[in-house]
Scaffold this motif. Structure first.
Motif, PDB file in Angstrom:
ATOM      1  N   SER A  10       1.131  -1.337  -0.015  1.00 59.07           N
ATOM      2  CA  SER A  10       0.209  -0.014  -0.506  1.00 59.07           C
ATOM      3  C   SER A  10       1.008   0.792   0.281  1.00 59.07           C
ATOM      4  O   SER A  10       1.763   1.520   1.038  1.00 59.07           O
ATOM      5  CB  SER A  10      -0.760  -0.194   1.675  1.00 59.07           C
ATOM      6  N   LEU A  12      -0.133   3.959   0.805  1.00 62.75           N
ATOM      7  CA  LEU A  12      -0.617   5.030   1.662  1.00 62.75           C
ATOM      8  C   LEU A  12       0.815   6.318   2.659  1.00 62.75           C
ATOM      9  O   LEU A  12       0.232   7.061   3.559  1.00 62.75           O
ATOM     10  CB  LEU A  12      -1.462   4.712   2.320  1.00 62.75           C
ATOM     11  N   HIS A  34      -1.346  -2.022  -4.078  1.00 61.86           N
ATOM     12  CA  HIS A  34      -2.662  -1.175  -3.008  1.00 61.86           C
ATOM     13  C   HIS A  34      -2.696  -0.329  -3.175  1.00 61.86           C
ATOM     14  O   HIS A  34      -1.835   1.012  -2.652  1.00 61.86           O
ATOM     15  CB  HIS A  34      -2.538  -2.759  -1.925  1.00 61.86           C
ATOM     16  N   ASP A  36      -4.983   2.625  -1.763  1.00 59.56           N
ATOM     17  CA  ASP A  36      -6.306   2.761  -0.435  1.00 59.56           C
ATOM     18  C   ASP A  36      -7.331   4.546  -0.899  1.00 59.56           C
ATOM     19  O   ASP A  36      -6.026   5.817  -1.406  1.00 59.56           O
ATOM     20  CB  ASP A  36      -5.451   3.596   0.776  1.00 59.56           C
ATOM     21  N   HIS A  67      -9.171  -0.382  -3.117  1.00 53.22           N
ATOM     22  CA  HIS A  67      -9.283  -0.231  -1.916  1.00 53.22           C
ATOM     23  C   HIS A  67     -10.030   0.876  -1.712  1.00 53.22           C
ATOM     24  O   HIS A  67      -9.748   1.853  -1.363  1.00 53.22           O
ATOM     25  CB  HIS A  67      -7.997  -0.893  -1.013  1.00 53.22           C
ATOM     26  N   MET A  69     -12.508   2.935   0.213  1.00 51.80           N
ATOM     27  CA  MET A  69     -13.361   3.295   1.875  1.00 51.80           C
ATOM     28  C   MET A  69     -14.089   4.668   1.419  1.00 51.80           C
ATOM     29  O   MET A  69     -13.370   5.629   1.413  1.00 51.80           O
ATOM     30  CB  MET A  69     -12.505   3.323   2.346  1.00 51.80           C
ATOM     31  N   PRO A 142     -10.514   1.089   8.859  1.00 50.67           N
ATOM     32  CA  PRO A 142      -9.690   1.372   7.971  1.00 50.67           C
ATOM     33  C   PRO A 142      -9.691   2.782   8.819  1.00 50.67           C
ATOM     34  O   PRO A 142     -10.893   3.506   8.790  1.00 50.67           O
ATOM     35  CB  PRO A 142     -11.314   1.099   6.725  1.00 50.67           C
ATOM     36  N   GLY A 143      -8.693   3.461   7.669  1.00 45.76           N
ATOM     37  CA  GLY A 143      -8.860   5.351   7.923  1.00 45.76           C
ATOM     38  C   GLY A 143      -7.521   5.507   7.804  1.00 45.76           C
ATOM     39  O   GLY A 143      -7.174   6.934   6.986  1.00 45.76           O
ATOM     40  N   GLY A 146      -0.157   2.445   9.712  1.00 45.02           N
ATOM     41  CA  GLY A 146       0.336   2.476  10.953  1.00 45.02           C
ATOM     42  C   GLY A 146      -0.580   1.524  12.462  1.00 45.02           C
ATOM     43  O   GLY A 146       0.124   2.433  12.809  1.00 45.02           O
ATOM     44  N   ASP A 174      -5.660  -6.832   5.640  1.00 44.35           N
ATOM     45  CA  ASP A 174      -5.194  -5.653   5.085  1.00 44.35           C
ATOM     46  C   ASP A 174      -5.016  -4.454   6.439  1.00 44.35           C
ATOM     47  O   ASP A 174      -6.179  -4.468   7.257  1.00 44.35           O
ATOM     48  CB  ASP A 174      -5.365  -4.938   4.555  1.00 44.35           C
ATOM     49  N   GLY A 175      -4.021  -4.510   7.027  1.00 49.18           N
ATOM     50  CA  GLY A 175      -3.633  -3.537   8.818  1.00 49.18           C
ATOM     51  C   GLY A 175      -2.775  -4.384   9.017  1.00 49.18           C
ATOM     52  O   GLY A 175      -2.942  -4.226  10.031  1.00 49.18           O
ATOM     53  N   GLY A 176      -1.538  -3.303   9.781  1.00 46.40           N
ATOM     54  CA  GLY A 176      -0.772  -3.986  11.078  1.00 46.40           C
ATOM     55  C   GLY A 176       0.029  -4.976   9.987  1.00 46.40           C
ATOM     56  O   GLY A 176       0.632  -5.462  10.563  1.00 46.40           O
ATOM     57  N   GLY A 196       1.948  -1.480   4.163  1.00 46.26           N
ATOM     58  CA  GLY A 196       1.727  -0.771   4.135  1.00 46.26           C
ATOM     59  C   GLY A 196       3.040  -0.080   4.872  1.00 46.26           C
ATOM     60  O   GLY A 196       4.052   0.701   4.145  1.00 46.26           O
ATOM     61  N   SER A 197       2.558   0.498   5.954  1.00 40.76           N
ATOM     62  CA  SER A 197       4.478   1.258   6.980  1.00 40.76           C
ATOM     63  C   SER A 197       5.371  -0.410   6.910  1.00 40.76           C
ATOM     64  O   SER A 197       6.498   0.186   6.963  1.00 40.76           O
ATOM     65  CB  SER A 197       3.761   1.896   7.967  1.00 40.76           C
TER      66      SER A 197
HETATM   67  C1  DX5 Z   1      -6.638   1.256   6.469  1.00 39.06           C
HETATM   68  C2  DX5 Z   1      -5.797   0.727   4.564  1.00 39.06           C
HETATM   69  C3  DX5 Z   1      -4.086   0.134   4.208  1.00 39.06           C
HETATM   70  C4  DX5 Z   1      -2.770   0.805   5.059  1.00 39.06           C
HETATM   71  C5  DX5 Z   1      -2.500  -0.075   5.628  1.00 39.06           C
HETATM   72  O1  DX5 Z   1      -7.163   1.833   6.329  1.00 39.06           O
HETATM   73  O2  DX5 Z   1      -6.989   0.558   4.213  1.00 39.06           O
HETATM   74  O3  DX5 Z   1      -4.509  -0.090   3.337  1.00 39.06           O
HETATM   75  O4  DX5 Z   1      -2.381   1.595   3.983  1.00 39.06           O
HETATM   76  O5  DX5 Z   1      -1.231  -0.347   5.945  1.00 39.06           O
HETATM   77  P1  DX5 Z   1      -0.239  -0.468   7.377  1.00 39.06           P
HETATM   78  O6  DX5 Z   1       0.476  -1.247   7.000  1.00 39.06           O
HETATM   79  O7  DX5 Z   1       0.984   0.690   7.384  1.00 39.06           O
HETATM   80  O8  DX5 Z   1      -0.959  -0.846   7.406  1.00 39.06           O
END
Ligand code: DX5
Ligand code: ZN
Length: 219
Positions: A10, A12, A34, A36, A67, A69, A142-143, A146, A174-176, A196-197
């Motif tokens: 991602s 993001l 990905h 966002d 994705h 949102m 979502p949002g 990190g 998705d997330g963390g 992402g991060s």
């Molecule tokens: C959160 C996003 C994710 C996010 C993932 O709403 O949908 O795709 O960017 O980022 P990390 O991997 O840092 O949680």
């Protein structure tokens, strides 16, 4: 990159002012990019308008996994498929027409994804399974990037894996997702991983993608 495990970085948490070179860092080792898309209505954050997203999709060296949102997703999702995304994921909580929108995405030629926020149960969406090419189980609210991986979502991932059975449906988390958490998600049954991060804060983003893939493949 063909394998049963897909790593979908991602952007993001990448440097938005230099996206082309950020994407180039991971292009050779990743499966999809990905993207966002946040509208500051469905989630309290804003990323790209359609014009900017279209440019990223057009210029991406990787197929794009959007994705969405966004609140007005039934209207917006087909536009993302039309813009050339390989996969378009809508949120169950945002759509008023689950089947209609998933089918519209497919009809244009993209894969159809259905995302569930942490409080949304997979059992409520089993009836739509024939319209789904990928389930996305959110492992954060979502949002924002990190955030901390929600291990308590693993029961939902396992239940989704059981519901999928032998169907060729991808199961994304998705997330963390990081070196510390990817094996937990893979063990629960995920095969497609957004990071992402973990990727874009790494010194060597490509090496991080490869390390994540190796860990996920071990399970
Ligand atoms: C959160 C996003 C994710 C996010 C993932 O709403 O949908 O795709 O960017 O980022 P990390 O991997 O840092 O949680
Ligand atoms: Zn995402």
């Amino acid at each position: 990159m063909a394998s049963d495990i897909r790593i979908t970085p991602s952007i993001l948490n990448a440097d938005f002012s230099n996206l082309q070179s950020e994407i180039a860092k991971i292009a050779k080792v990743s499966d999809l990019l990905h993207l966002d898309v946040m509208d500051n209505v469905f989630v309290p954050n804003f990323t790209f308008n359609f014009e900017r997203a279209s440019k990223i999709i057009k210029e991406s060296p990787l197929p794009v996994d959007a994705h969405l949102m966004v609140a007005d997703v039934d209207h917006i999702a087909p536009e993302y498929a039309q813009a050339g995304c390989a996969s378009v994921t809508i949120h169950a909580e945002a759509t008023k027409d689950v089947s209609g929108t998933l089918r519209a995405i497919r009809k244009i030629g993209a894969r159809s994804g259905l995302a569930l926020k942490p409080a949304t149960q997979i059992e409520d969406y089993v009836d739509f399974i024939d319209d789904v090419d990928m389930f996305l189980i959110m492992t954060v609210e979502p949002g924002f990037g990190g955030q901390k991986f929600m291990t308590d979502m693993m029961s939902k991932v396992s239940r989704t894996r059981a519901i999928i059975g032998s169907r060729p449906i991808w199961l994304q988390v998705d997330g963390g997702v990081s070196l510390e958490t990817i094996e937990i998600a893979a063990d629960a049954g995920a095969d497609t991983f957004v990071a992402g991060s973990a990727v874009f804060n790494a010194q060597d983003p490509a090496a991080m993608v490869t390390a994540l893939r190796e860990l996920a493949s071990k399970s």
